[in-house]
Design a protein around this motif. Sequence first.
Motif, PDB file in Angstrom:
ATOM      1  N   LYS A 285       0.821  -1.215   0.000  1.00 62.90           N
ATOM      2  CA  LYS A 285       0.000   0.000   0.000  1.00 62.90           C
ATOM      3  C   LYS A 285       0.853   1.262   0.000  1.00 62.90           C
ATOM      4  CE  LYS A 285      -4.148  -1.897   2.226  1.00 62.90           C
ATOM      5  NZ  LYS A 285      -5.007  -1.879   3.433  1.00 62.90           N
ATOM      6  N   LYS A 286       2.017   1.188   0.626  1.00 61.74           N
ATOM      7  CA  LYS A 286       2.914   2.344   0.667  1.00 61.74           C
ATOM      8  C   LYS A 286       3.695   2.511  -0.639  1.00 61.74           C
ATOM      9  CE  LYS A 286       3.580   2.174   5.709  1.00 61.74           C
ATOM     10  NZ  LYS A 286       3.055   3.526   6.053  1.00 61.74           N
ATOM     11  N   CYS A 287       3.656   1.476  -1.486  1.00 63.54           N
ATOM     12  CA  CYS A 287       4.373   1.504  -2.770  1.00 63.54           C
ATOM     13  C   CYS A 287       3.395   1.106  -3.877  1.00 63.54           C
ATOM     14  CB  CYS A 287       5.560   0.548  -2.737  1.00 63.54           C
ATOM     15  SG  CYS A 287       6.695   0.803  -1.350  1.00 63.54           S
ATOM     16  N   PRO A 288       2.361   1.912  -4.103  1.00 60.98           N
ATOM     17  CA  PRO A 288       1.250   1.500  -4.971  1.00 60.98           C
ATOM     18  C   PRO A 288       1.597   1.320  -6.443  1.00 60.98           C
ATOM     19  CG  PRO A 288       1.053   3.823  -4.380  1.00 60.98           C
ATOM     20  CD  PRO A 288       2.155   3.257  -3.540  1.00 60.98           C
ATOM     21  N   ASP A 289       2.714   1.870  -6.874  1.00 57.97           N
ATOM     22  CA  ASP A 289       3.091   1.761  -8.288  1.00 57.97           C
ATOM     23  C   ASP A 289       4.159   0.701  -8.544  1.00 57.97           C
ATOM     24  OD1 ASP A 289       1.356   3.890  -8.981  1.00 57.97           O
ATOM     25  OD2 ASP A 289       2.870   5.330  -8.325  1.00 57.97           O
ATOM     26  N   GLN A 290       4.551  -0.027  -7.512  1.00 54.59           N
ATOM     27  CA  GLN A 290       5.628  -1.010  -7.617  1.00 54.59           C
ATOM     28  C   GLN A 290       5.080  -2.387  -7.983  1.00 54.59           C
ATOM     29  OE1 GLN A 290       9.003  -0.795  -7.439  1.00 54.59           O
ATOM     30  NE2 GLN A 290       9.087  -2.986  -7.837  1.00 54.59           N
ATOM     31  N   ARG A 291       5.765  -3.088  -8.882  1.00 58.98           N
ATOM     32  CA  ARG A 291       5.409  -4.463  -9.226  1.00 58.98           C
ATOM     33  C   ARG A 291       6.043  -5.417  -8.209  1.00 58.98           C
ATOM     34  NH1 ARG A 291       8.215  -5.637 -13.836  1.00 58.98           N
ATOM     35  NH2 ARG A 291       9.311  -3.668 -13.615  1.00 58.98           N
ATOM     36  N   PHE A 292       5.209  -6.237  -7.562  1.00 61.21           N
ATOM     37  CA  PHE A 292       5.667  -7.235  -6.594  1.00 61.21           C
ATOM     38  C   PHE A 292       5.223  -8.626  -7.060  1.00 61.21           C
ATOM     39  CE2 PHE A 292       5.110  -3.458  -3.874  1.00 61.21           C
ATOM     40  CZ  PHE A 292       6.286  -3.446  -3.140  1.00 61.21           C
TER      41      PHE A 292
END
Length: 275
Positions: free
Chosen positions: A151-158
């Motif tokens: 949620k703190k890194c909404p644009d990151q692919r995990f």
Amino acid sequence: MKVDSHQHFWEYDPKRQDWISEDMKRIRRNFLPGDLFPLLQDAKIDGCIAVQAEESLRETDFLIDLAQQHEWILGVVGWADLGSDGLEEVLENYSENEHLVGFREVLQSKDPRYMLREEFIRGIHKLGEKGYCYDLLTFPQHLEATLELVKKCPDQRFVIDHLSKPAIKSGAWKEWKKRISPLAERELVWCKLSGMVTEADWQKWTYEDLFPFLEISMELFGPERLMFGSDWPVCLVAGEYEQVFRVIEDFSSQLSTSEQDLIWGQTALEFYQIS
């Protein structure tokens, strides 16, 4: 193209691979591309993603070097200290390397709140700015913190490695499903169908033991966010490469051809942005 999205290479050293316990002694030796390639050929798999198994830049460089020598190693998931003040310089040094596609840390060995440190989150943002994805190696007890991180890194692919290692041996899927479901609702979170046999009973696991976890993963993520991974050579403590491959082959046989293509390669190529 068929892709194994998760495997490892190493030159065995008892100090560097100190996580390989006595009951895992079968993998206390070197595992290099020459060992894996015949297995990929037998399974008709075209390429693989080499993932870090040691927390060092030496490991990242080692895997990149192997990828440069073998074109079927399609990408490398390396390691870097995300909380380091020198992270930006490290990433800049790798910026011209086409083989490095993402990063990972052994979060499963750390307190769940470790990934919520301000400097770690800042590091994830820097990865995203450079176009790198992030592999999440966790246990189910880390998933609440993992959701906060996402949620703190909404644009990151995990991508969640090994389904976050549910308790397959005991068959306890309800709590795991409850914890992983909110992550599956996040559009930029994928999941690897990997590492399952080592969470089951190593001596007597069956397809039926794994099936509920595969079914739940399909229900939550769908084939467009699921990818096959062998977790070779770690899988060898519980089963041969062919056995691990057959599990996903049997499971995916119920799916349409297009859905099978996603799990067997297209999803991994999309996630790691490999053309």
